[in-house]
Design an enzyme around this catalytic site. Structure first.
Site, PDB file in Angstrom:
ATOM      1  N   SER A  43       0.795  -1.228   0.000  1.00  0.00           N
ATOM      2  CA  SER A  43       0.000   0.000   0.000  1.00  0.00           C
ATOM      3  C   SER A  43       0.826   1.275   0.000  1.00  0.00           C
ATOM      4  O   SER A  43       0.295   2.354  -0.294  1.00  0.00           O
ATOM      5  CB  SER A  43      -0.928   0.009   1.215  1.00  0.00           C
ATOM      6  OG  SER A  43      -0.179  -0.152   2.413  1.00  0.00           O
ATOM      7  N   ASP A 333      -4.116   7.484   8.142  1.00  0.00           N
ATOM      8  CA  ASP A 333      -4.917   6.500   8.865  1.00  0.00           C
ATOM      9  C   ASP A 333      -3.989   5.728   9.794  1.00  0.00           C
ATOM     10  O   ASP A 333      -2.838   6.132  10.010  1.00  0.00           O
ATOM     11  CB  ASP A 333      -5.705   5.586   7.909  1.00  0.00           C
ATOM     12  CG  ASP A 333      -4.815   4.731   7.021  1.00  0.00           C
ATOM     13  OD1 ASP A 333      -3.615   4.556   7.337  1.00  0.00           O
ATOM     14  OD2 ASP A 333      -5.311   4.220   5.999  1.00  0.00           O
ATOM     15  N   HIS A 336      -0.836   4.337   7.551  1.00  0.00           N
ATOM     16  CA  HIS A 336      -0.239   4.987   6.384  1.00  0.00           C
ATOM     17  C   HIS A 336       0.026   6.472   6.625  1.00  0.00           C
ATOM     18  O   HIS A 336      -0.840   7.176   7.161  1.00  0.00           O
ATOM     19  CB  HIS A 336      -1.157   4.832   5.163  1.00  0.00           C
ATOM     20  CG  HIS A 336      -1.481   3.414   4.854  1.00  0.00           C
ATOM     21  ND1 HIS A 336      -2.676   2.818   5.232  1.00  0.00           N
ATOM     22  CD2 HIS A 336      -0.763   2.464   4.218  1.00  0.00           C
ATOM     23  CE1 HIS A 336      -2.674   1.551   4.832  1.00  0.00           C
ATOM     24  NE2 HIS A 336      -1.532   1.313   4.215  1.00  0.00           N
TER      25      HIS A 336
END
Length: 358
Positions: A43, A333, A336
């Site tokens: 990610s 978040d 991240h």
């Protein structure tokens, strides 16, 4: 204009035109040096490949993308751009890097690069299996498919040149350590930390060799993040005071040190390859430990989520809290960094990449 004046100005005009041509030629050569950027892994680099998967690990909904172009959620695990975009932008390739699985991907996007990374993926096959995302082996299959499409656009010689001159980024290991090893019992029962991190590095090496076999020559291999200081790890493993998780950070550091050694080894064993270790662990840790220095205020909590919501990886449309000023938060978040954190980390990364591949 007199004949004498004309005779004086003509050589000057020719000289100016010649200098402009030289400058344009140099700019073209610089652009050709790294014509495209490709990204694999997790990610940290994913720009939207999970959007159509049957998986909980996707984020193509608000509040994700609130600071992206047009305020649009694209499947990037961030409020805005991720490292893939920022590095491509900093190298002058293009402003954003599309996901390979984006249904709106156009042929004209292929020669300047696409992203194959999948949020939640990892080096361990168990990782992508449990998270229901795109495994590293399937990302490689997608890349092989991409090569065929690229040949259809620029021809075989053009495709080979693009692949050999382009920059390939790899970010993997984060989910293997943070999710599979620390939070599921299977791998921890099988392996101790030194053994498991060695396995992860071995799998990284195999992936790089597979890329090399397909003509790739320029690779930037990202370290893990300081995993113990992610808000989710603080919440789950940091005790009442939510300290950074020492076990996670030690595992990440061990993996990173072995990864660096393997990168050096591969540079010696793969002719014409240039592989660069990209440290993201220490730059992000510095933001966390010294936030005020870079204009951040909140290094330990995430912008879109607080309290119990930081015990899950992603925000969602039901999350009751999103901060008013994300630029003050190191984390978007619970797992991240924010776009501003990425932007703060990017300049030294770009400097190293430009120096290495110049």
């Amino acid at each position: 204009m007199s004949s004498a004046t004309y005779k004086i100005l003509l050589p000057i005009s020719i000289m100016v035109l010649w200098m402009c041509c030289i400058k344009a030629s140099r700019e073209l050569q610089e652009n050709e040096e790294i014509p495209a950027l490709m990204a694999f892994g997790d990610s940290i680099l994913d720009t939207g490949n999970n959007n159509d998967l049957i998986s909980v690990l996707k984020c193509n909904f608000p509040p994700y993308g609130m600071d992206f172009i047009g305020g649009k959620p694209t499947g990037r695990f961030c409020d805005g751009k991720v490292l893939t975009d920022l590095i491509a932008e900093g190298l002058g390739i293009k402003e954003t890097v599309p996901a390979y699985l984006d249904p709106n991907l156009q042929s004209k996007d292929l020669p300047t690069g696409v992203c194959f990374a999948s949020g939640g993926s990892g080096l361990d096959t168990l990782t992508s299996s449990l998270t229901s995302v795109i495994s590293m082996s399937d990302q490689l299959k997608n890349f092989k498919e991409y090569i065929g499409k690229l040949k259809g656009v620029v021809g075989e010689e053009g495709a080979n040149k693009t692949i050999s001159n382009s920059l390939f980024l790899l970010s993997a290991g984060n989910n293997d350590i943070a999710i599979i090893y620390l939070d599921t019992p299977s791998r921890a029962f099988q392996y101790d930390v030194p053994t498991y991190t060695s396995l992860l590095v071995s799998w990284t090496s195999t992936f790089i060799k597979d890329l090399y076999g397909l003509g790739v020559r320029k690779i930037g291999v990202l370290s893990t993040l300081p995993l113990g200081c992610l808000p989710i790890i603080r919440t789950l493993h940091g005790g009442p005071m939510r300290f950074c998780g020492d076990n996670a950070n030690r595992a990440a550091q061990l993996f990173n040190s072995k990864l660096l050694a393997e990168v050096n080894s591969l540079n010696s064993s793969l002719p014409q390859a240039k592989i660069v270790y990209v440290d993201v662990y220490n730059p992000l840790l510095d933001l966390i430990k010294n936030p005020v220095k870079s204009g951040f205020r909140v290094p330990e909590r995430s912008c879109c989520g607080t309290g119990l919501f930081e015990a899950v990886i992603l925000c969602n449309q039901l999350t009751p809290f999103t901060c008013d000023n994300v630029s003050e938060f190191v984390f978007w978040d619970s797992a991240h960094p924010s776009e501003r954190a990425y932007r703060t980390m990017t300049p030294p990364i770009l400097q190293d990449l430009k120096k290495s591949f110049s």
